[in-house]
Design a protein around this motif. Structure first.
Motif, PDB file in Angstrom:
ATOM      1  N   UNK A 161       0.626  -8.688  -2.754  1.00 50.88           N
ATOM      2  CA  UNK A 161       1.829  -7.902  -2.870  1.00 50.88           C
ATOM      3  C   UNK A 161       2.814  -8.916  -2.103  1.00 50.88           C
ATOM      4  N   UNK A 162       3.898  -9.191  -3.116  1.00 48.68           N
ATOM      5  CA  UNK A 162       4.668 -10.246  -2.614  1.00 48.68           C
ATOM      6  C   UNK A 162       5.863  -9.683  -1.471  1.00 48.68           C
ATOM      7  N   UNK A 163       6.327  -8.660  -1.337  1.00 51.98           N
ATOM      8  CA  UNK A 163       7.343  -8.104  -0.548  1.00 51.98           C
ATOM      9  C   UNK A 163       6.642  -8.344   0.999  1.00 51.98           C
ATOM     10  N   UNK A 164       5.435  -7.683   1.126  1.00 48.39           N
ATOM     11  CA  UNK A 164       4.876  -7.806   2.378  1.00 48.39           C
ATOM     12  C   UNK A 164       3.866  -8.751   2.686  1.00 48.39           C
ATOM     13  N   UNK A 165       3.360  -9.742   1.695  1.00 50.75           N
ATOM     14  CA  UNK A 165       2.287 -10.558   2.029  1.00 50.75           C
ATOM     15  C   UNK A 165       1.059 -10.003   2.195  1.00 50.75           C
ATOM     16  N   UNK A 166       0.806  -9.063   1.756  1.00 45.20           N
ATOM     17  CA  UNK A 166      -0.443  -8.506   2.014  1.00 45.20           C
ATOM     18  C   UNK A 166      -1.426  -8.589   0.646  1.00 45.20           C
ATOM     19  N   UNK A 167      -2.785  -8.903   0.789  1.00 50.39           N
ATOM     20  CA  UNK A 167      -3.642  -9.132  -0.014  1.00 50.39           C
ATOM     21  C   UNK A 167      -4.255  -7.795  -0.610  1.00 50.39           C
ATOM     22  N   UNK A 168      -4.346  -7.829  -1.841  1.00 51.95           N
ATOM     23  CA  UNK A 168      -4.973  -6.343  -2.627  1.00 51.95           C
ATOM     24  C   UNK A 168      -6.475  -6.318  -2.137  1.00 51.95           C
ATOM     25  N   UNK A 169      -6.943  -5.110  -2.017  1.00 51.18           N
ATOM     26  CA  UNK A 169      -8.171  -4.933  -1.768  1.00 51.18           C
ATOM     27  C   UNK A 169      -9.253  -5.095  -2.780  1.00 51.18           C
ATOM     28  N   UNK A 170     -10.265  -5.593  -2.485  1.00 47.98           N
ATOM     29  CA  UNK A 170     -11.174  -5.970  -3.608  1.00 47.98           C
ATOM     30  C   UNK A 170     -11.543  -4.548  -4.378  1.00 47.98           C
ATOM     31  N   UNK A 171     -11.342  -4.601  -5.791  1.00 44.58           N
ATOM     32  CA  UNK A 171     -11.780  -3.202  -6.662  1.00 44.58           C
ATOM     33  C   UNK A 171     -13.200  -3.297  -6.731  1.00 44.58           C
ATOM     34  N   UNK A 172     -13.805  -4.598  -6.629  1.00 43.77           N
ATOM     35  CA  UNK A 172     -15.369  -4.601  -6.853  1.00 43.77           C
ATOM     36  C   UNK A 172     -15.963  -5.365  -5.703  1.00 43.77           C
ATOM     37  N   UNK A 173     -16.611  -4.735  -4.715  1.00 43.42           N
ATOM     38  CA  UNK A 173     -17.160  -5.638  -3.766  1.00 43.42           C
ATOM     39  C   UNK A 173     -18.773  -5.103  -3.432  1.00 43.42           C
ATOM     40  N   UNK A 174     -19.534  -6.258  -3.163  1.00 39.04           N
ATOM     41  CA  UNK A 174     -20.910  -6.024  -2.880  1.00 39.04           C
ATOM     42  C   UNK A 174     -21.266  -6.570  -1.469  1.00 39.04           C
TER      43      UNK A 174
END
Length: 174
Positions: A161-174
């Motif tokens: 997310x460019x404005x905050x520099x935060x990474x999106x959470x994984x939608x699929x995680x194992x």
């Protein structure tokens, strides 16, 4: 090689079927948030879904590029290596988001629900696959491949997310 996007745009029945139940709409490829890939690779929105999510091609090239999906809630996952693989997934398991562990059992439950609502689903799916020139995997194969891509190659496709520099959470995680 023919463009699958062009094939879809030229066939209203195919586009309608991919829109529902596939939840892929080529007329809505703009994401509501400014995002980029952490790697700096190119990111091109090409379709959306009914819930505000966006499908992106990653990197340079054509429809063979990896496809990342970002939902409207701050989660993302690499879904496929190329548009043909994404379309195979959407044709055989359009309910993939309703299967958090991507198991055959979850898929069978969701498939039964979809078939109850749309008894001609398999006929329409097969017609769509033929129009696209795709051979369809089984649902189990498609869900297994989704898991492999999302947790394997997907690690290299962090969406930010460019404005905050935060990474999106994984939608699929194992």
């Amino acid at each position: 090689m023919r463009s699958l996007i062009s094939v879809i745009r030229q066939d209203d029945d195919l586009a309608d079927f991919l829109s529902w139940p596939g939840d892929l709409d080529l007329d809505h490829g703009d994401h509501v948030e400014e995002v980029h890939l952490a790697s700096g690779a190119a990111l091109e929105g090409f379709a959306g879904d009914g819930a505000g999510g966006t499908y992106y091609f990653c990197g340079d090239g054509g429809e063979e590029r990896p496809v990342l999906y970002a939902d409207s809630e701050g989660q993302a996952a690499l879904l496929a290596i190329g548009l043909p693989e994404l379309l195979q997934l959407l044709l055989v398991a359009p309910w993939w988001r309703d299967c958090p562990t991507l198991t055959a059992e979850e898929g069978a439950e969701r498939a039964a629900e979809y078939l109850e609502d749309m008894p001609d689903l398999e006929v329409r799916r097969d017609r769509a696959a033929a129009a696209l020139g795709l051979t369809l995997p089984t649902e189990a194969e498609a869900l297994t491949r989704l898991r492999e891509v999302a947790v394997g190659a997907g690690a290299d496709y962090a969406l930010v997310f460019t404005p905050e520099g935060t990474v999106y959470e994984p939608l699929i995680a194992f």
